[in-house]
Each structure stands twice: as structure tokens, then as C-alpha cells.
Write a protein that holds these residues in place. Structure first.
Motif, short mmCIF file in Angstrom:
data_model
loop_
_atom_site.label_atom_id
_atom_site.label_comp_id
_atom_site.label_asym_id
_atom_site.label_seq_id
_atom_site.Cartn_x
_atom_site.Cartn_y
_atom_site.Cartn_z
N LEU A 27 0.89 -1.31 0.11
CA LEU A 27 -0.07 0.07 -0.04
C LEU A 27 0.99 1.24 0.17
O LEU A 27 0.74 2.21 -0.87
CB LEU A 27 -0.86 0.12 1.14
N HIS A 28 1.77 1.22 0.72
CA HIS A 28 2.74 2.53 0.90
C HIS A 28 3.44 2.74 -0.47
O HIS A 28 3.77 3.62 -0.77
CB HIS A 28 3.80 2.36 2.24
N LYS A 31 1.44 3.48 -3.21
CA LYS A 31 0.49 4.64 -3.17
C LYS A 31 -0.93 4.08 -3.65
O LYS A 31 -1.41 4.93 -4.25
CB LYS A 31 1.24 5.63 -3.76
N ARG A 33 -4.81 2.25 -2.47
CA ARG A 33 -5.83 2.19 -1.09
C ARG A 33 -6.52 0.74 -0.91
O ARG A 33 -7.05 0.78 -0.20
CB ARG A 33 -6.80 3.26 -1.40
N HIS A 34 -6.28 0.05 -2.20
CA HIS A 34 -6.89 -1.31 -2.06
C HIS A 34 -6.14 -2.42 -2.83
O HIS A 34 -5.35 -2.07 -3.65
CB HIS A 34 -8.38 -1.15 -2.79
N SER A 49 -8.44 -2.71 2.06
CA SER A 49 -8.22 -1.35 1.91
C SER A 49 -7.20 -0.96 2.95
O SER A 49 -6.78 -1.57 3.96
CB SER A 49 -9.65 -0.61 2.41
N ASP A 50 -6.71 0.11 2.76
CA ASP A 50 -5.80 0.61 3.64
C ASP A 50 -6.42 0.84 5.02
O ASP A 50 -5.82 0.77 6.03
CB ASP A 50 -5.26 2.08 3.21
N ARG A 51 -7.64 1.06 5.20
CA ARG A 51 -8.40 1.46 6.44
C ARG A 51 -8.32 0.15 7.06
O ARG A 51 -8.07 0.03 8.30
CB ARG A 51 -9.64 1.98 6.11
N ARG A 54 -4.97 -0.42 8.63
CA ARG A 54 -4.58 0.65 9.75
C ARG A 54 -5.47 0.05 10.75
O ARG A 54 -4.72 0.09 12.00
CB ARG A 54 -5.03 1.82 9.05
N CYS A 105 -13.77 1.12 -4.70
CA CYS A 105 -12.92 0.23 -5.62
C CYS A 105 -13.66 -0.97 -5.97
O CYS A 105 -14.51 -1.46 -5.09
CB CYS A 105 -11.63 -0.12 -4.77
N THR A 120 -11.06 2.34 -9.58
CA THR A 120 -11.31 3.27 -8.38
C THR A 120 -12.36 4.55 -8.41
O THR A 120 -12.41 4.84 -9.61
CB THR A 120 -9.89 3.73 -7.65
#
Length: 217
Positions: A27-28, A31, A33-34, A49-51, A54, A105, A120
Motif C-alpha cells: 500500500l505504501h 501508493k 488504497r485497495h 483497504s488501507d483502512r 490500519r 474500488c 477506483t
């Protein structure tokens, strides 16, 4: 416009046995998000997802906490089942899926749910900008017309007489009145006044610009 025309085909995916740490790294690095989760045959079985990542990561305020949470398999936090779309779906129709499902997404799949691409909400927004013609210099005109067959070519013929290039045309309902529609044109000219006057002379009601001819708004 079809999904295959705007989808990204280079998709970052992971197997369900990958760790949350691996997902965080991807993800990093890319860049994004999914990340779709696929099995050994590339069939989509989940998405993260990035969420999600996280929320599964240890808090930076827990100094005593070990990072063992990041070693858990990604399948422990992936969302399933996954809403997917086909490359031959219409972009205008999948916009409704983004809105109604409140998602960001959509994986694109072919036969046997095999992953071939991804779209997306950012891709959708950029496509809508292109479809409406707002990405190029143009003039905006809105015309209220009766909702009857043949009205669109009648109005566009006025642009044709001026040899004015139409970039895009949209049709909207007029409030709650089914007897009228709003035609929204973007035309390739920075001086739309002659066309505007022609439309008024032909008896059409302009909603934009709605100032009196010759006056500055």
C-alpha cells in the motif's frame, strides 16, 4: 464507454495467506488504497483497504505492544464477498454501484471471476470529467426544452448552422416536471454569444446563461 477502456490492468494483488505486513508494505510502496485478494487461479475471493490494514495494525501509543498483529494472514481482515464488474459493463452504470454501495474500488473480472483489472472512485471521477467535457476550454449552455421526440436534433441544428463544435451533451430532468428536459451543452468556442442569441431567437428558454441578451452577468 466500457469499463475495459478505463480500467487499470496492472493490478497489485495478494494471496489470502500473505501477511498484513506485506499488504501494508505494498500500500505504501505503490501508493494505492485497495488490494484484491486472489487464490492460486487468480479468482477474486476478497479485498482489503488501507483502512482495514490500519485498523489491524498496532497502535503507535502502545509502546509495549509487539508487532505480531502484522504477521496475521490477510484473509483474517479481508472483506468478502466482493462486488465485481465485467470489462464490457458500461461505465455510466457502474457509477451507480459506487454511489449505492458506498465503495471506493471495484475489481474487474472475466470468466470464472478471474481478476483482469481494477477501477477506483478516482478513475470514475476522472472519466466523468472527460465525459462532460470539463477538461477542455469550452462554453457551457443549458436549454429548457419540451420532452418530446426529435427535440435534440432540432436544438443541435442551431449549433450546426454556426459550425460550432459540440464537445458534450447531457440530458437532465427538469425538476419534477416530466413535460420538460434540460439539455446541457459544452461547445468549443470562447464566444458563445451568437449561438446563445440564435437559441433565444428560435424561442428556446435558456437556464444558463440566463441573463438578458447583451448584458453582462
Amino acid at each position: 464507454m466500457l469499463v475495459e477502456e478505463i480500467m487499470k490492468t496492472e493490478v497489485i494483488a495478494l494471496p489470502p495467506t500473505a501477511t498484513i505486513k506485506e499488504a501494508l508494505h505494498l500500500l505504501h510502496k505503490h501508493k494505492i488504497r485497495h488490494i484484491p485478494i486472489v487464490d492460486s487461479t487468480k479468482e477474486v475471493i476478497g479485498i482489503v483497504s488501507d483502512r482495514d490494514v490500519r485498523d489491524a495494525s498496532p497502535s503507535i501509543f502502545e509502546k509495549e505492544s509487539e508487532a505480531c498483529e502484522l504477521d496475521h494472514e490477510i484473509q483474517t481482515i479481508m472483506s468478502q464477498p466482493v462486488i465485481t464488474i465485467h470489462p464490457l459493463d458500461f461505465v455510466e452504470e457502474i457509477a451507480k454501484i459506487f454511489y449505492e454501495q458506498e465503495i471506493a474500488c471495484l475489481p474487474v473480472v472475466r470468466k470464472n471471476n478471474k481478476l483482469v483489472g481494477i477501477i477506483t472512485e478516482k478513475d470514475m471521477l476522472y472519466t466523468m470529467i472527460q465525459l462532460t467535457g470539463t477538461h477542455v476550454q469550452s462554453s457551457h449552455i443549458e436549454v429548457k426544452v419540451p420532452h418530446r421526440p426529435g427535440i435534440l436534433p432540432e436544438v443541435t441544428s442551431i449549433f450546426g448552422k454556426r459550425k460550432t463544435n459540440i464537445i458534450s451533451v447531457l440530458v437532465y430532468p427538469f425538476k419534477d416536471n416530466p413535460n420538460y428536459k434540460i439539455l446541457v451543452f459544452r461547445i468549443q468556442t470562447m464566444n458563445p454569444l451568437p449561438v446563445i442569441q440564435d437559441l433565444r431567437n428560435a424561442g428556446y428558454e435558456l437556464l444558463w446563461p440566463n441573463n438578458i441578451a447583451g448584458e453582462n452577468r
